[in-house]
Motif scaffolding. Structure first.
Motif, PDB file in Angstrom:
ATOM      1  N   SER A  75       0.968  -1.221   0.107  1.00  0.00           N
ATOM      2  CA  SER A  75      -0.003   0.073  -0.056  1.00  0.00           C
ATOM      3  C   SER A  75       0.880   0.904   0.066  1.00  0.00           C
ATOM      4  O   SER A  75       2.032   1.346   0.581  1.00  0.00           O
ATOM      5  CB  SER A  75      -0.837   0.019   1.176  1.00  0.00           C
ATOM      6  OG  SER A  75      -0.297   0.050   2.318  1.00  0.00           O
ATOM      7  N   VAL A  76       0.361   2.411  -0.725  1.00  0.00           N
ATOM      8  CA  VAL A  76       1.212   3.571  -0.727  1.00  0.00           C
ATOM      9  C   VAL A  76       0.354   4.358   0.555  1.00  0.00           C
ATOM     10  O   VAL A  76      -0.722   4.818   0.424  1.00  0.00           O
ATOM     11  CB  VAL A  76       0.907   4.288  -2.073  1.00  0.00           C
ATOM     12  CG1 VAL A  76       1.504   5.434  -2.162  1.00  0.00           C
ATOM     13  CG2 VAL A  76       1.622   3.505  -3.006  1.00  0.00           C
ATOM     14  N   GLU A  77       0.882   4.745   1.496  1.00  0.00           N
ATOM     15  CA  GLU A  77       0.457   5.478   2.664  1.00  0.00           C
ATOM     16  C   GLU A  77       0.985   6.932   2.652  1.00  0.00           C
ATOM     17  O   GLU A  77       1.837   7.298   2.234  1.00  0.00           O
ATOM     18  CB  GLU A  77       1.228   4.608   3.920  1.00  0.00           C
ATOM     19  CG  GLU A  77       1.071   3.204   3.854  1.00  0.00           C
ATOM     20  CD  GLU A  77      -0.523   3.067   4.327  1.00  0.00           C
ATOM     21  OE1 GLU A  77      -1.156   3.692   4.857  1.00  0.00           O
ATOM     22  OE2 GLU A  77      -0.995   1.815   4.003  1.00  0.00           O
ATOM     23  N   ASN A  78      -0.101   8.078   2.961  1.00  0.00           N
ATOM     24  CA  ASN A  78       0.256   9.216   3.165  1.00  0.00           C
ATOM     25  C   ASN A  78       0.739   9.943   2.027  1.00  0.00           C
ATOM     26  O   ASN A  78       1.894  10.597   2.242  1.00  0.00           O
ATOM     27  CB  ASN A  78       0.940   9.605   4.406  1.00  0.00           C
ATOM     28  CG  ASN A  78       0.522   8.904   5.814  1.00  0.00           C
ATOM     29  OD1 ASN A  78      -0.870   9.017   5.825  1.00  0.00           O
ATOM     30  ND2 ASN A  78       1.129   8.194   6.582  1.00  0.00           N
ATOM     31  N   PRO A  79       0.185   9.648   0.767  1.00  0.00           N
ATOM     32  CA  PRO A  79       0.954  10.269  -0.448  1.00  0.00           C
ATOM     33  C   PRO A  79       0.696  11.933  -0.289  1.00  0.00           C
ATOM     34  O   PRO A  79      -0.349  12.262  -0.036  1.00  0.00           O
ATOM     35  CB  PRO A  79       0.136   9.813  -1.587  1.00  0.00           C
ATOM     36  CG  PRO A  79      -1.106   9.426  -0.945  1.00  0.00           C
ATOM     37  CD  PRO A  79      -0.784   9.065   0.438  1.00  0.00           C
ATOM     38  N   THR A  80       1.711  12.633  -0.330  1.00  0.00           N
ATOM     39  CA  THR A  80       1.720  13.973  -0.562  1.00  0.00           C
ATOM     40  C   THR A  80       2.265  14.515  -1.694  1.00  0.00           C
ATOM     41  O   THR A  80       2.927  13.970  -2.489  1.00  0.00           O
ATOM     42  CB  THR A  80       2.706  14.533   0.603  1.00  0.00           C
ATOM     43  OG1 THR A  80       2.261  14.288   1.736  1.00  0.00           O
ATOM     44  CG2 THR A  80       2.918  16.182   0.611  1.00  0.00           C
ATOM     45  N   VAL A  95       5.814   3.535   1.333  1.00  0.00           N
ATOM     46  CA  VAL A  95       5.203   2.272   0.822  1.00  0.00           C
ATOM     47  C   VAL A  95       5.239   1.072   2.011  1.00  0.00           C
ATOM     48  O   VAL A  95       6.307   1.061   2.695  1.00  0.00           O
ATOM     49  CB  VAL A  95       6.156   1.521  -0.331  1.00  0.00           C
ATOM     50  CG1 VAL A  95       5.767   0.242  -0.777  1.00  0.00           C
ATOM     51  CG2 VAL A  95       6.255   2.634  -1.376  1.00  0.00           C
ATOM     52  N   VAL A  96       4.274   0.516   2.270  1.00  0.00           N
ATOM     53  CA  VAL A  96       4.151  -0.667   3.240  1.00  0.00           C
ATOM     54  C   VAL A  96       3.759  -1.930   2.566  1.00  0.00           C
ATOM     55  O   VAL A  96       2.993  -2.030   1.689  1.00  0.00           O
ATOM     56  CB  VAL A  96       2.984  -0.293   4.148  1.00  0.00           C
ATOM     57  CG1 VAL A  96       3.031  -1.622   5.363  1.00  0.00           C
ATOM     58  CG2 VAL A  96       3.174   0.902   5.138  1.00  0.00           C
ATOM     59  N   ALA A  97       4.972  -2.899   2.466  1.00  0.00           N
ATOM     60  CA  ALA A  97       4.642  -4.134   1.874  1.00  0.00           C
ATOM     61  C   ALA A  97       5.053  -5.417   2.559  1.00  0.00           C
ATOM     62  O   ALA A  97       5.846  -5.190   3.333  1.00  0.00           O
ATOM     63  CB  ALA A  97       5.363  -3.957   0.596  1.00  0.00           C
ATOM     64  N   PRO A 109      10.576   4.994   2.016  1.00  0.00           N
ATOM     65  CA  PRO A 109      10.089   5.906   1.499  1.00  0.00           C
ATOM     66  C   PRO A 109      10.126   6.089   0.221  1.00  0.00           C
ATOM     67  O   PRO A 109      11.077   5.415  -0.464  1.00  0.00           O
ATOM     68  CB  PRO A 109      10.957   7.226   2.237  1.00  0.00           C
ATOM     69  CG  PRO A 109      12.362   6.279   2.364  1.00  0.00           C
ATOM     70  CD  PRO A 109      11.807   4.844   2.974  1.00  0.00           C
ATOM     71  N   LEU A 110       9.427   6.760  -0.468  1.00  0.00           N
ATOM     72  CA  LEU A 110       9.405   6.729  -2.189  1.00  0.00           C
ATOM     73  C   LEU A 110       9.125   8.213  -2.469  1.00  0.00           C
ATOM     74  O   LEU A 110       7.860   8.739  -2.125  1.00  0.00           O
ATOM     75  CB  LEU A 110       8.372   5.684  -2.705  1.00  0.00           C
ATOM     76  CG  LEU A 110       8.181   5.641  -4.186  1.00  0.00           C
ATOM     77  CD1 LEU A 110       9.507   5.215  -4.977  1.00  0.00           C
ATOM     78  CD2 LEU A 110       7.168   4.634  -4.645  1.00  0.00           C
ATOM     79  N   PHE A 127      11.911   7.531  -7.319  1.00  0.00           N
ATOM     80  CA  PHE A 127      13.326   7.563  -6.936  1.00  0.00           C
ATOM     81  C   PHE A 127      13.186   6.872  -5.449  1.00  0.00           C
ATOM     82  O   PHE A 127      12.546   7.248  -4.535  1.00  0.00           O
ATOM     83  CB  PHE A 127      13.482   9.213  -6.754  1.00  0.00           C
ATOM     84  CG  PHE A 127      13.372   9.559  -8.233  1.00  0.00           C
ATOM     85  CD1 PHE A 127      14.457   9.789  -9.210  1.00  0.00           C
ATOM     86  CD2 PHE A 127      12.153  10.061  -8.790  1.00  0.00           C
ATOM     87  CE1 PHE A 127      14.607  10.364 -10.193  1.00  0.00           C
ATOM     88  CE2 PHE A 127      12.299  10.911 -10.100  1.00  0.00           C
ATOM     89  CZ  PHE A 127      13.076  10.773 -10.652  1.00  0.00           C
ATOM     90  N   HIS A 128      13.972   5.644  -5.420  1.00  0.00           N
ATOM     91  CA  HIS A 128      13.985   4.958  -4.324  1.00  0.00           C
ATOM     92  C   HIS A 128      15.263   5.724  -3.166  1.00  0.00           C
ATOM     93  O   HIS A 128      16.385   5.889  -3.803  1.00  0.00           O
ATOM     94  CB  HIS A 128      14.439   3.650  -4.392  1.00  0.00           C
ATOM     95  CG  HIS A 128      12.977   3.042  -5.219  1.00  0.00           C
ATOM     96  ND1 HIS A 128      12.088   2.531  -4.345  1.00  0.00           N
ATOM     97  CD2 HIS A 128      12.927   2.744  -6.325  1.00  0.00           C
ATOM     98  CE1 HIS A 128      11.075   2.091  -5.247  1.00  0.00           C
ATOM     99  NE2 HIS A 128      11.735   1.991  -6.530  1.00  0.00           N
ATOM    100  N   TRP A 129      15.177   5.743  -2.276  1.00  0.00           N
ATOM    101  CA  TRP A 129      16.291   6.083  -1.342  1.00  0.00           C
ATOM    102  C   TRP A 129      17.409   5.148  -1.314  1.00  0.00           C
ATOM    103  O   TRP A 129      18.555   5.123  -1.332  1.00  0.00           O
ATOM    104  CB  TRP A 129      15.885   6.503   0.156  1.00  0.00           C
ATOM    105  CG  TRP A 129      17.005   6.892   1.118  1.00  0.00           C
ATOM    106  CD1 TRP A 129      17.478   6.198   2.103  1.00  0.00           C
ATOM    107  CD2 TRP A 129      17.553   8.312   1.161  1.00  0.00           C
ATOM    108  NE1 TRP A 129      18.460   7.043   2.594  1.00  0.00           N
ATOM    109  CE2 TRP A 129      18.603   8.160   2.221  1.00  0.00           C
ATOM    110  CE3 TRP A 129      17.234   9.480   0.258  1.00  0.00           C
ATOM    111  CZ2 TRP A 129      19.256   9.367   2.370  1.00  0.00           C
ATOM    112  CZ3 TRP A 129      18.149  10.318   0.691  1.00  0.00           C
ATOM    113  CH2 TRP A 129      19.203  10.507   1.522  1.00  0.00           C
ATOM    114  N   ASP A 130      17.225   3.922  -1.168  1.00  0.00           N
ATOM    115  CA  ASP A 130      17.952   2.850  -0.965  1.00  0.00           C
ATOM    116  C   ASP A 130      17.228   1.622  -1.352  1.00  0.00           C
ATOM    117  O   ASP A 130      16.082   1.083  -0.630  1.00  0.00           O
ATOM    118  CB  ASP A 130      18.453   2.571   0.367  1.00  0.00           C
ATOM    119  CG  ASP A 130      19.725   1.523   0.627  1.00  0.00           C
ATOM    120  OD1 ASP A 130      20.001   1.106  -0.367  1.00  0.00           O
ATOM    121  OD2 ASP A 130      20.128   1.485   1.847  1.00  0.00           O
TER     122      ASP A 130
END
Length: 139
Positions: A75-80, A95-97, A109-110, A127-130
């Motif tokens: 799920s994609v949580e709290n999209p801003t 992202v919670v998976a 984070p995404l 763009f992924h942090w890591d």
């Protein structure tokens, strides 16, 4: 140029459809397809199990199948949303998976740059942090 509120609405619809697709084990791509422009492109980093560029509805459906082989739920949580004043919108979210192979729960984070044309998603560039924790969890 697409209205920023229209961009947000199509993205929320896409995220919900993506979540339902995974919950149904990839049984219904049509809901996702309804959010996609016919010339859509999905970009994914080479380090992920579903790497590459995926073009058009057929390509996107193949990407969703590879994505679904990796994640049991997501799920994609709290999209801003950050409108750019053009057809691009930036989305910061969490992202919670749950990984299918390992059963590992992961959160990351995404940031995504998304282009919307004619009320549908034309391009997604994440763009992924890591990606190391993502690939580790995926097994």
């Amino acid at each position: 140029m697409t209205n920023s509120n229209d961009c947000e609405q199509v993205l929320l619809k896409f995220y919900a459809a993506e979540e339902r697709y995974l919950a149904a084990d990839g049984k219904n791509f049509s809901e996702i397809a309804s959010t996609l422009h016919p010339e859509c492109v999905m970009h994914q980093p080479d380090s992920l199990p579903y790497a590459g560029e995926w073009h058009g509805h057929d390509g996107f459906e193949r990407w969703m199948a590879a994505f679904g082989d990796t994640w049991a739920s997501l799920s994609v949580e709290n999209p801003t949303f950050y409108p750019s004043g053009t057809d691009h919108i930036f989305v910061r979210s969490t992202v919670v998976a749950r990984a299918k192979r390992t059963g590992t729960d992961i959160t990351w984070p995404l940031l995504q740059m998304i282009t919307v044309r004619d009320g549908r998603i034309l391009e997604i560039q994440p763009f992924h942090w890591d990606t190391v924790p993502i690939t580790t969890a995926a097994g």
